[in-house]
Design an enzyme around this catalytic site. Structure first.
Site, PDB file in Angstrom:
ATOM      1  N   SER A 210       0.837  -1.205   0.000  1.00  0.00           N
ATOM      2  CA  SER A 210       0.000   0.000   0.000  1.00  0.00           C
ATOM      3  C   SER A 210       0.868   1.250   0.000  1.00  0.00           C
ATOM      4  O   SER A 210       1.946   1.267   0.617  1.00  0.00           O
ATOM      5  CB  SER A 210      -0.905   0.027   1.235  1.00  0.00           C
TER       6      SER A 210
ATOM      7  N   TYR B  51      -3.411  -0.809  10.250  1.00  0.00           N
ATOM      8  CA  TYR B  51      -3.264  -1.065   8.820  1.00  0.00           C
ATOM      9  C   TYR B  51      -1.886  -0.630   8.327  1.00  0.00           C
ATOM     10  O   TYR B  51      -1.169  -1.404   7.668  1.00  0.00           O
ATOM     11  CB  TYR B  51      -4.352  -0.335   8.042  1.00  0.00           C
TER      12      TYR B  51
END
Length: 244
Positions: A136, A149
């Site tokens: 990400s 996350y």
């Protein structure tokens, strides 16, 4: 173009994973599609006769050997493995659920490790093996409420960068792909602005092109990448902007 390969893909039941499975199958590859939801996988496989549904809970370390056996039942080798399964939860600092840190890390980070452990023996049997990790752009700068996350994705980034070095002796290429905001069931829950948001189909299109080229890393969209890089370097300004 990627074609006539055997590819194992985790997190294939929804979002980016589902779009990747469809794109790769449409190019003539055999896609072994894994996720926890067997019904969703079977629905996907019903549309493409070269998609093989194979349920796998990436958090289950005790199922690695069984997964290797099941994969080998379909093919004696894997040309590529795409480590895509993931989750996202946000921290509410006023009523924090600290167990959430462990839940997210178990899926994103340790789930990736379990996938790698299951895949390596079959990758070694391929003439030109390739491992791809979907990480990400969130690793470039800290975001509010994204402690779990972001940390799990940062751990993945380091793990695969380090693993790439150790896999040179096995001739296994490693690519890290860092997408920005992609419209999926996970991001549909977000209640904040997501600049440069793209569909999962658009993301899959870019990813497949990148995977074919086997880069060490592929970040997209570029505008978001450089915005986060610049602001990430100026941490005081970033914190002021993002906290507001």
């Amino acid at each position: 173009m990627i074609t006539s390969e055997v590819i194992w893909l985790t997190g294939a039941s929804t979002g980016i994973g589902r779009s990747l499975a469809i794109k790769l199958a449409s190019c003539g590859n055999t896609v072994i599609a894994s996720a926890r939801n067997q019904q969703a996988l079977e629905q996907l496989a019903a549309e493409y006769n070269n998609i093989i549904p194979l349920a796998f809970d990436v958090t289950r370390q005790d199922s690695i050997e069984l997964m290797q056996q099941q994969l080998s039942n379909y093919s004696g080798h894997l040309d590529r493995v795409i480590v895509n399964a993931g989750t996202c939860e946000y921290l509410d600092i006023d009523t924090p659920d600290w167990d959430m840190m462990r839940r997210v890390m178990t899926v994103n980070y340790f789930g990736a490790i379990n996938t790698v452990a299951a895949a390596i023996p079959l990758l070694e049997a391929s003439p030109r093996p390739h491992m791809i990790a979907i990480v990400s752009l969130a690793t470039l700068a800290p975001f509010p409420r994204a402690e779990a996350y972001g940390s799990s994705k940062a751990a993945m980034q380091y793990f695969f960068d380090s693993l790439r070095i150790d896999l040179v002796s096995k001739n296994i290429d490693v690519t890290v792909i860092n997408p920005g905001f992609v419209k999926t069931p996970l991001t549909d829950k977000n209640n904040f602005s997501m600049p440069f948001l793209m569909s999962s189909e658009q993301a899959a299109e870019r990813m497949v092109k990148a995977i074919a080229a086997r880069p060490r890393q592929f970040d997209f969209p570029r505008r978001l990448k450089w915005l986060l890089k610049v602001l990430g370097f100026i941490r005081a300004l970033w914190n002021k902007i993002i906290a507001s």
